[in-house]
Structure formats: C-alpha cells, structure tokens
Scaffold this motif. Structure first.
Motif, short mmCIF file in Angstrom:
data_model
loop_
_atom_site.label_atom_id
_atom_site.label_comp_id
_atom_site.label_asym_id
_atom_site.label_seq_id
_atom_site.Cartn_x
_atom_site.Cartn_y
_atom_site.Cartn_z
N PHE A 66 0.84 -1.20 0.00
CA PHE A 66 0.00 0.00 0.00
C PHE A 66 0.87 1.25 0.00
O PHE A 66 0.61 2.21 -0.73
CB PHE A 66 -0.91 0.05 1.23
N LEU A 67 1.92 1.23 0.81
CA LEU A 67 2.82 2.37 0.91
C LEU A 67 3.49 2.65 -0.43
O LEU A 67 3.52 3.79 -0.90
CB LEU A 67 3.88 2.09 1.99
N VAL A 77 1.11 6.71 3.12
CA VAL A 77 0.37 5.92 4.10
C VAL A 77 0.97 6.25 5.46
O VAL A 77 2.19 6.21 5.62
CB VAL A 77 0.48 4.41 3.83
N LYS A 78 0.11 6.59 6.40
CA LYS A 78 0.56 6.85 7.76
C LYS A 78 -0.14 5.87 8.69
O LYS A 78 -1.28 5.50 8.46
CB LYS A 78 0.24 8.29 8.16
N LEU A 79 0.58 5.45 9.71
CA LEU A 79 0.03 4.53 10.71
C LEU A 79 -0.17 5.30 12.00
O LEU A 79 0.68 6.11 12.38
CB LEU A 79 0.97 3.35 10.93
N GLU A 87 3.80 -1.84 17.71
CA GLU A 87 4.92 -0.92 17.50
C GLU A 87 6.25 -1.66 17.59
O GLU A 87 7.17 -1.39 16.81
CB GLU A 87 4.85 0.21 18.53
N THR A 88 6.35 -2.61 18.50
CA THR A 88 7.57 -3.41 18.64
C THR A 88 7.86 -4.18 17.35
O THR A 88 9.01 -4.27 16.91
CB THR A 88 7.46 -4.36 19.84
N VAL A 98 10.53 3.32 7.73
CA VAL A 98 9.91 3.40 6.41
C VAL A 98 8.54 4.08 6.49
O VAL A 98 8.22 4.94 5.67
CB VAL A 98 9.78 1.98 5.81
N PHE A 99 7.76 3.69 7.48
CA PHE A 99 6.42 4.24 7.66
C PHE A 99 6.46 5.49 8.54
O PHE A 99 7.29 5.60 9.44
CB PHE A 99 5.49 3.22 8.33
#
Length: 122
Positions: A66-67, A77-79, A87-88, A98-99
């Motif tokens: 997607f990114l 794309v943001k998380l 997150e780990t 990267v994100f």
C-alpha cells in the motif's frame, strides 16, 4: 474484517477497525481488496491501528505494498495509534524507519496538513 473507512479533511482517508482485530494471512487478501478501493479514491491514507491486536508477515507485506503504491501516485500511508506490541514489530523489522508512525489519527492528519502547506509554499 470490520473495516470502517472515513473521509477526512484535505482528501485524506482514515481506515480503522471497528472491533479488536487479528490480521494475518487468512485475511490479507480481503484487506488488499478493500484498501485497493480506498487507494483508487485517495492517495492519502491513515491506518488507525488502535484495535489491531496482532499482525503477521502477510499483513506487513500488504502494508508495504500500500505504501509503495500510494507514494508512486504522490501520496503516503501513515500509521496511527499502534499498540506497544504492534509498535515493537515495526521496530524489530525496522519498518518504523519506512512508515510515518503517529500516536493518534489527529497527529497523522496534522502531518498531512503540514506536508500540504510545505508543498504549496504556505
């Protein structure tokens, strides 16, 4: 998979899960199909990961896909709202480099607004 898609200001779209979700190879294709429809509307996507309890490599691969596609079309794309366990996973895989990862959906949307102002020279 109970995805909720919401339009946000600035043409961004927020994708979230309406209930706790385990994302793995069994539902990766469904996620790809549903997000492809969103990507056709907007290249600015925020995934609200607050309800995501688990992801596996198939989902990570889908998110990277997607990114790549959104960046190729001038978007991102943001998380947002990752639980400590999720997150780990992004830290171990180095995908946090990267994100664009944010503590909340509002922070991710603010990042899109800031990027738009920078691009327009405001």
């Amino acid at each position: 998979m109970n995805l909720v898609v919401e339009d946000a200001e600035g043409g961004a779209v927020v994708i979230r899960w309406s209930e706790p979700a385990v994302l793995d190879a069994a539902n990766a294709e469904e996620l790809r199909e549903q997000v492809a429809e969103v990507q056709a509307r907007s290249p600015r996507i925020v995934f609200d990961m607050g309800q995501v309890e688990f992801i596996d490599s198939a989902i990570i691969g889908a998110l990277v896909g997607f990114l790549r596609r959104t960046r190729a079309s001038g978007g991102d794309v943001k998380l947002a709202g990752l639980t400590p366990d999720i997150e780990t996973i992004f830290e171990i895989t180095r995908l946090h480099r990267v994100f664009s990862i944010h503590p909340s959906v509002d922070a991710a949307l603010d990042d899109f607004r800031t990027a738009s102002k920078t691009e327009s020279g405001d």
